[in-house]
Design an enzyme around this catalytic site. Structure first.
Site, PDB file in Angstrom:
ATOM      1  N   CYS A 108       0.886  -1.165   0.000  1.00  0.00           N
ATOM      2  CA  CYS A 108       0.000   0.000   0.000  1.00  0.00           C
ATOM      3  C   CYS A 108       0.917   1.205   0.000  1.00  0.00           C
ATOM      4  O   CYS A 108       1.516   1.529   1.023  1.00  0.00           O
ATOM      5  CB  CYS A 108      -0.925   0.021   1.216  1.00  0.00           C
ATOM      6  SG  CYS A 108      -1.897   1.539   1.310  1.00  0.00           S
ATOM      7  N   CYS A 111      -0.460   4.232   2.414  1.00  0.00           N
ATOM      8  CA  CYS A 111      -0.454   4.108   3.878  1.00  0.00           C
ATOM      9  C   CYS A 111      -0.010   2.696   4.220  1.00  0.00           C
ATOM     10  O   CYS A 111       1.150   2.365   4.022  1.00  0.00           O
ATOM     11  CB  CYS A 111      -1.807   4.471   4.491  1.00  0.00           C
ATOM     12  SG  CYS A 111      -3.250   3.790   3.647  1.00  0.00           S
ATOM     13  N   SER A 112      -0.902   1.860   4.714  1.00  0.00           N
ATOM     14  CA  SER A 112      -0.481   0.503   5.066  1.00  0.00           C
ATOM     15  C   SER A 112      -1.654  -0.463   4.999  1.00  0.00           C
ATOM     16  O   SER A 112      -1.750  -1.380   5.803  1.00  0.00           O
ATOM     17  CB  SER A 112       0.149   0.488   6.457  1.00  0.00           C
ATOM     18  OG  SER A 112      -0.769   1.024   7.394  1.00  0.00           O
ATOM     19  N   CYS A 113      -2.577  -0.260   4.037  1.00  0.00           N
ATOM     20  CA  CYS A 113      -3.749  -1.126   3.899  1.00  0.00           C
ATOM     21  C   CYS A 113      -3.306  -2.576   3.757  1.00  0.00           C
ATOM     22  O   CYS A 113      -2.353  -2.875   3.037  1.00  0.00           O
ATOM     23  CB  CYS A 113      -4.583  -0.706   2.688  1.00  0.00           C
ATOM     24  SG  CYS A 113      -5.269   0.947   2.868  1.00  0.00           S
TER      25      CYS A 113
END
Lengths: 200, 95
Positions: A108, A111-113
């Site tokens: 991602c 962000c950090s999905c």
């Protein structure tokens, strides 16, 4: 970046800001004390790479399940009692299958999905700026640093979870595992394999 | 409102750098790619982040050649993009 080295984060200013916002929300009665932690616990409850591994092992032994998984992962994982509906709303799951000449890796960049329900909390490197910025641009080099050397003929596809869906890789079944049952096959599958930074 | 695109369509991403939250990554702006799948329908993140009302619209998995994104590389990158970020592209434009 190396596979074992967690990225260092300069998170202190953001953490302080988050605490401040939380305190203001609590003061105004919009947020109950501890509610954020409760929500995070609820989201992470039961989340483990063992879930992703169980999905992969089933797909390896059951071609029908594999086909259903790749066509409609949300419905298929229900056959194993798993769900992507643990958060505020059900998230769409997309499973991408590695093949003899094709390798997939998930990131991602924004962000950090990440599919927490199936992989557990994400590793530090997944959230690092180095991984997020580099793997889209030079995946072959990044995978090599993880210890995964792919033949030059292998096509690499990087999946950027930049919007709403969550992604999981279906690794290839290792050679020489014909005798293993589903449980022992699942034990071969790693979190990195489910992200695509390892072969299995 | 029907989906504007379907799998196989060539699309070009927008070039605007908005002064607010967006889910169109900078590296994927102003580039041509191919829709590989529709990934559900969701309110536009740009509007939700600003507390604006937003109706669900199609989100697509769009495949780009690394060469078109970065000028080098033999891999592909699939980016998940809201319909609003995309315009039809007639044919591939190599930079």
């Amino acid at each position: 970046m190396s596979a074992t080295h967690d990225a260092t984060h300069d998170e202190a200013p953001i953490a302080a800001r988050v605490r401040h916002v939380e305190a203001l929300l609590e003061q105004r009665g919009w947020l109950a004390p501890g509610e954020v932690d409760e929500r995070i616990d609820a989201l992470a409850a039961g989340g483990s790479p063992a879930n992703g591994a169980a999905i992969v092992a089933r797909a390896w032994v059951d071609p029908g399940f594999r086909a259903r998984l790749l066509a409609d992962a949300n419905t298929a994982i229900g056959e194993l009692g798993l769900s992507m509906a643990g958060g505020l709303q059900e998230q769409q799951l997309i499973v991408v299958a590695n093949g003899p000449d094709e390798h997939h890796v998930v990131v991602c960049t924004l962000c950090s999905c990440y599919p927490i329900a199936l992989l557990g909390p994400s590793p530090g490197w997944y959230k690092s700026e180095a991984y997020r910025s580099r793997v889209v641009r030079e995946p072959r080099a990044v995978l090599r640093e993880f210890g995964l050397e792919l033949p030059a003929s292998t096509r690499i596809t990087v999946w950027d979870a930049s919007a709403e869906s969550r992604y999981m890789v279906l690794p290839r079944r290792p050679a020489g595992t014909d005798d293993l049952d589903e449980g022992r096959l699942a034990a071969l599958v790693t979190r990195k394999g489910l992200i695509g930074t390892a072969a299995v | 409102m029907p989906d504007r695109f379907a799998a196989g369509d060539r699309v070009r991403t927008g070039t605007v750098d908005p002064p607010h939250h967006t889910r169109l990554p900078r590296y994927a702006r102003g580039v041509c790619g191919e829709v590989v799948a529709t990934a559900g329908h969701h309110p536009l993140a740009d509007e939700r982040a600003r507390g604006l009302p937003s109706t669900p619209r199609a989100v697509y998995c769009v495949r780009f050649a690394a060469h078109d994104l970065f000028g080098e590389g033999d891999h592909a990158v699939v980016v998940e993009l809201f319909e609003d970020y995309l315009e039809p592209a007639e044919r591939e434009v190599r930079r």
